[in-house]
Design an enzyme around this catalytic site. Structure first.
Site, mmCIF file in Angstrom:
data_model
loop_
_atom_site.group_PDB
_atom_site.id
_atom_site.type_symbol
_atom_site.label_atom_id
_atom_site.label_comp_id
_atom_site.label_asym_id
_atom_site.label_seq_id
_atom_site.Cartn_x
_atom_site.Cartn_y
_atom_site.Cartn_z
ATOM 1 N N LEU A 202 46.481 30.942 36.036
ATOM 2 C CA LEU A 202 45.398 31.775 36.553
ATOM 3 C C LEU A 202 45.257 32.914 35.558
ATOM 4 C CD1 LEU A 202 46.236 32.023 40.389
ATOM 5 C CD2 LEU A 202 44.474 30.631 39.292
ATOM 6 N N ASP A 203 44.045 33.378 35.343
ATOM 7 C CA ASP A 203 43.846 34.503 34.416
ATOM 8 C C ASP A 203 44.605 35.718 34.921
ATOM 9 O OD1 ASP A 203 42.104 32.865 33.064
ATOM 10 O OD2 ASP A 203 40.325 33.677 34.066
ATOM 11 N N LYS A 204 44.832 36.652 34.006
ATOM 12 C CA LYS A 204 45.588 37.855 34.371
ATOM 13 C C LYS A 204 44.941 38.577 35.563
ATOM 14 C CE LYS A 204 47.432 42.096 32.395
ATOM 15 N NZ LYS A 204 47.483 42.988 31.240
#
Ligand code: URA
Length: 261
Positions: free
Chosen positions: A123-125
């Site tokens: 998952l993106d930051k």
């Protein structure tokens, strides 16, 4: 580059998994979560472990997890070669196994002694929500394989009013600058906030291209302001899990995930 790294580590796990049969008692105990390597050595020395009702005091004796009955302080242990955790990922944390400067999702698994854990996909930051963390390479490979088309559902807030034609595009496939359009997806418009000019959506995709949701929403001109993953295959984010918290998957959750493959 990104995909190669992920798959290389997964395949190395698959190799290890096939070889395993008899294992050392101390390894059995750490795998089962009794304690760290040095803690379990102490526990064994103190005579707190029995194998088939006989007290054992050597950490290196070999155990067959399929047939031997191992007990700690009289309580029978259930061996699990692999470990499965559901993390409610908060924003600001990296979905990697280690980073010199920034906090990673593994840093959030406080008190977990299992080695070789990794997040299943990234998952993106700034994305929140469901993240499966395991050391089961086969399961991870199957969930991530582009051929398997595992559903992933996201809740998102987009900037602007998502119109019917945007919904149609999202559902039928949009051009995100790849060779092909995205696969058909499911989109549900939850609400539109006229005051702030924002739309709330549920979007279910069946593939996992880099930044896919954000790129899909960019393609319809309604960029993502907030993103949270709610489910992956049969696994649904536990509403009781606070952001940054984790729990072990139940036996039912693990077997449902495996059924899919
Ligand atoms: N799609 C994105 O754009 N970001 C994520 O973190 C997950 C899916």
């Amino acid at each position: 580059m990104f995909k190669m790294g992920v798959y290389a580590s997964i395949f190395s796990f698959i190799g290890k998994e096939k070889q395993m049969k008899q294992i050392r008692l101390d390894r059995y105990l750490t795998d089962t979560g009794v304690g760290t390597r040095s803690e379990v050595k102490n526990i064994i020395r103190k005579g707190q472990i029995t194998v088939n009702n006989v007290t054992v005091k050597k950490p290196d004796i070999k155990i067959d997890p399929n047939t031997d009955v191992v007990s700690y302080l009289g309580k029978e242990l259930v061996y699990s070669e692999f470990h499965y955790y559901m993390l409610h990922k908060p924003a600001g944390v990296l979905s990697v196994t280690e980073d010199k400067k920034q906090e990673t999702v593994l840093d959030l698994l406080k008190g977990v002694s299992a080695k070789n854990l990794f997040p299943v996909g990234r998952l993106d930051k700034d994305t929140e929500g469901l993240l499966l963390i395991t050391d089961d390479g086969t399961l991870a490979h199957n969930l991530l394989s582009p051929k398997k088309h595992v559903d992933k559902t996201y809740y998102l807030i987009a900037d602007g009013k998502v119109e019917d034609e945007d919904m149609k595009l999202l559902c039928e496939g949009v051009d995100i600058g790849e060779e092909k359009k995205t696969l058909p997806a499911e989109a549900v418009l939850k609400s539109y906030d006229m005051v702030n000019n924002r739309s709330e959506l549920l979007l279910t995709i069946r593939e996992g291209k880099f930044h896919q949701i954000k790129r899909m929403m960019e393609a319809v001109g309604k960029p993502v302001l907030y993103l949270k993953r709610l489910s992956m295959g049969s696994l649904v984010l536990d509403e009781k899990l606070e952001k940054g918290c984790f729990r072990e998957l139940t036996i039912e959750e693990v077997s449902k995930l495996k059924e899919f493959n």
